[in-house]
Design a protein around this motif. Structure first.
Motif, PDB file in Angstrom:
ATOM      1  N   MET A  77      -7.435   2.297   1.230  1.00  0.00           N
ATOM      2  CA  MET A  77      -6.083   2.126   0.592  1.00  0.00           C
ATOM      3  C   MET A  77      -5.504   0.743   0.746  1.00  0.00           C
ATOM      4  O   MET A  77      -4.567   0.525   0.256  1.00  0.00           O
ATOM      5  CB  MET A  77      -5.393   2.837   1.862  1.00  0.00           C
ATOM      6  N   THR A 102       2.446  16.857  -3.383  1.00  0.00           N
ATOM      7  CA  THR A 102       1.579  15.593  -3.165  1.00  0.00           C
ATOM      8  C   THR A 102       0.365  15.448  -4.298  1.00  0.00           C
ATOM      9  O   THR A 102      -0.226  14.508  -4.116  1.00  0.00           O
ATOM     10  CB  THR A 102       0.975  15.327  -1.827  1.00  0.00           C
ATOM     11  N   ASP A 141       1.413   5.322  -0.077  1.00  0.00           N
ATOM     12  CA  ASP A 141       1.251   6.614   0.100  1.00  0.00           C
ATOM     13  C   ASP A 141       2.190   7.502  -0.439  1.00  0.00           C
ATOM     14  O   ASP A 141       3.307   6.990  -0.826  1.00  0.00           O
ATOM     15  CB  ASP A 141       0.630   6.928   1.476  1.00  0.00           C
ATOM     16  N   TYR A 168       4.425   6.128   4.127  1.00  0.00           N
ATOM     17  CA  TYR A 168       3.200   6.397   5.166  1.00  0.00           C
ATOM     18  C   TYR A 168       3.595   7.629   6.328  1.00  0.00           C
ATOM     19  O   TYR A 168       4.739   7.786   6.171  1.00  0.00           O
ATOM     20  CB  TYR A 168       2.898   5.240   5.937  1.00  0.00           C
ATOM     21  N   ASN A 214      -5.174   0.596   8.691  1.00  0.00           N
ATOM     22  CA  ASN A 214      -4.847  -0.229   7.742  1.00  0.00           C
ATOM     23  C   ASN A 214      -4.147  -1.778   8.269  1.00  0.00           C
ATOM     24  O   ASN A 214      -4.258  -2.632   7.851  1.00  0.00           O
ATOM     25  CB  ASN A 214      -3.840   0.220   6.795  1.00  0.00           C
ATOM     26  N   SER A 256       0.890  -1.236  -0.033  1.00  0.00           N
ATOM     27  CA  SER A 256       0.124  -0.103  -0.073  1.00  0.00           C
ATOM     28  C   SER A 256       0.855   1.314   0.055  1.00  0.00           C
ATOM     29  O   SER A 256       1.723   1.179   0.938  1.00  0.00           O
ATOM     30  CB  SER A 256      -1.001   0.117   1.241  1.00  0.00           C
ATOM     31  N   GLU A 288       2.707  11.041   1.605  1.00  0.00           N
ATOM     32  CA  GLU A 288       3.203  12.147   2.414  1.00  0.00           C
ATOM     33  C   GLU A 288       4.413  11.657   3.214  1.00  0.00           C
ATOM     34  O   GLU A 288       5.083  12.675   3.838  1.00  0.00           O
ATOM     35  CB  GLU A 288       1.915  12.552   3.390  1.00  0.00           C
ATOM     36  N   ASP A 345      -1.824   1.693  -5.384  1.00  0.00           N
ATOM     37  CA  ASP A 345      -1.572   3.019  -5.341  1.00  0.00           C
ATOM     38  C   ASP A 345      -2.851   3.880  -4.467  1.00  0.00           C
ATOM     39  O   ASP A 345      -3.781   3.818  -4.818  1.00  0.00           O
ATOM     40  CB  ASP A 345      -1.858   3.839  -6.648  1.00  0.00           C
ATOM     41  N   ALA A 346      -2.330   4.450  -3.179  1.00  0.00           N
ATOM     42  CA  ALA A 346      -3.196   4.630  -2.265  1.00  0.00           C
ATOM     43  C   ALA A 346      -3.184   6.007  -1.755  1.00  0.00           C
ATOM     44  O   ALA A 346      -3.659   6.573  -0.459  1.00  0.00           O
ATOM     45  CB  ALA A 346      -2.996   3.748  -1.024  1.00  0.00           C
ATOM     46  N   HIS A 347      -3.002   7.110  -2.673  1.00  0.00           N
ATOM     47  CA  HIS A 347      -2.782   8.382  -2.420  1.00  0.00           C
ATOM     48  C   HIS A 347      -3.749   9.224  -3.362  1.00  0.00           C
ATOM     49  O   HIS A 347      -3.740   9.164  -4.521  1.00  0.00           O
ATOM     50  CB  HIS A 347      -1.369   9.033  -2.546  1.00  0.00           C
ATOM     51  N   ASP A 348      -4.603  10.034  -2.586  1.00  0.00           N
ATOM     52  CA  ASP A 348      -5.430  11.010  -3.189  1.00  0.00           C
ATOM     53  C   ASP A 348      -6.100  10.667  -4.654  1.00  0.00           C
ATOM     54  O   ASP A 348      -6.988   9.681  -4.735  1.00  0.00           O
ATOM     55  CB  ASP A 348      -4.491  12.044  -3.722  1.00  0.00           C
ATOM     56  N   GLU A 370      -3.447   6.275   9.389  1.00  0.00           N
ATOM     57  CA  GLU A 370      -3.800   5.145   8.480  1.00  0.00           C
ATOM     58  C   GLU A 370      -3.162   4.112   8.687  1.00  0.00           C
ATOM     59  O   GLU A 370      -3.705   3.032   8.234  1.00  0.00           O
ATOM     60  CB  GLU A 370      -3.457   5.974   6.916  1.00  0.00           C
TER      61      GLU A 370
END
Length: 270
Positions: A90, A23, A10, A106, A141, A8, A12, A60-63, A137
């Motif tokens: 996510m 980001t 992210d 993460y 998760n 997973s 940030e 792909d777990a961002h935005d 998160e």
């Protein structure tokens, strides 16, 4: 049986990140950190393969969930882009067939100062707690993986989230690449981050395949969730969800014996 690894990813907590413009798809500063995010995920894939994984799925777990550059990832991996519109968020694509999970990029939770972009899921809440634990998160998760009896083997990101992972299980392999400092961050060199992530992923996957129980967490029998929202209207709205109790102008409580129901609550109320 395949030694499947779920990643997973992210952004940030990617090495060097210090501002939201780095980001967000379409912003001028974004492309540099999209490349670094992809390089870190690729390193995790390479390390996982060297450690014994023969099947890798990346979420792909961002935005936008359209951050990673697929052609820059190792051949043979699969990537889940876009959102699955399901409670796993996510972790969409995860099931009990996986041998372990890796989190890359993460970050620390809302209500903490360990990352200039600290938040949990979105910017609508001040704090989320699960059984009194400040829930990032990563925490949300990790429990989602444990729901399928799949252990989290490794996490990369800021120092704060890595320390929080160790509190869940000290055997989780961590690669801290930055630490928050007020409204900024102090990071290691991006190439050094990539090298460390590859080496750590190889170690984590090899150990996880050999001894998965070492990485598992104790799944609670009951989940008491408290959410404090930024705005009072969000608490009022969440208060109409079945089982939710509004406990203050900006706070709600939700309890369940099933973590699946907690994830459903998050999907509709956060």
């Amino acid at each position: 049986m395949l030694n499947r690894i779920f990643i997973s990813a992210d952004i940030e907590g990617t090495c060097g990140i210090a501002h939201w413009d780095e980001t967000i798809l379409g912003k001028a500063d974004y492309e540099q950190f999209r490349r670094q995010m992809t390089a870190e995920v690729a390193a995790a894939c390479e390390g996982a393969a060297a450690g014994g994984s023969d099947d890798i799925l990346i979420k792909d777990a961002h935005d936008s969930a359209r951050n990673l550059t697929p052609a820059s990832l190792p051949e043979g991996v699969q990537i889940f882009r876009g959102w699955g519109s399901d409670i796993h968020s996510m972790m969409s694509g995860l099931d009990a067939s996986f041998a372990g999970v890796i989190f890359t990029g993460y970050h620390s939770s809302s209500n903490t100062d360990a990352n200039p972009l600290s938040h949990t899921m979105n910017l609508n809440n001040v704090s989320i707690r699960i059984n009194g634990i400040q829930a990032s998160e990563m925490v949300i998760n990790t429990f989602a993986a444990a729901m399928y009896d799949v252990p989290v083997l490794m996490i990369t990101g800021d120092v704060g989230v890595c320390e929080a992972a160790k509190r869940l299980n000290p055997n989780i392999v961590t690669v801290p690449v930055s630490r928050g400092c007020g409204n900024g961050s102090i990071s290691i060199h991006p190439q050094e981050a990539v090298r460390r992530i590859r080496a750590a992923a190889e170690q984590a996957v090899r150990e996880g395949i050999a001894n998965p129980d070492k990485f598992k967490i104790d799944m609670p029998n009951k989940f008491d969730v408290e959410v404090e929202f930024v705005k009072h209207n969000m608490a009022r709205r969440a208060g109409f969800y079945p089982g939710v109790r509004q406990t203050g102008a900006r706070t709600v409580m939700f309890s369940s014996d099933a973590y699946y129901e907690v994830l459903r609550f998050f999907m509709f109320c956060l």
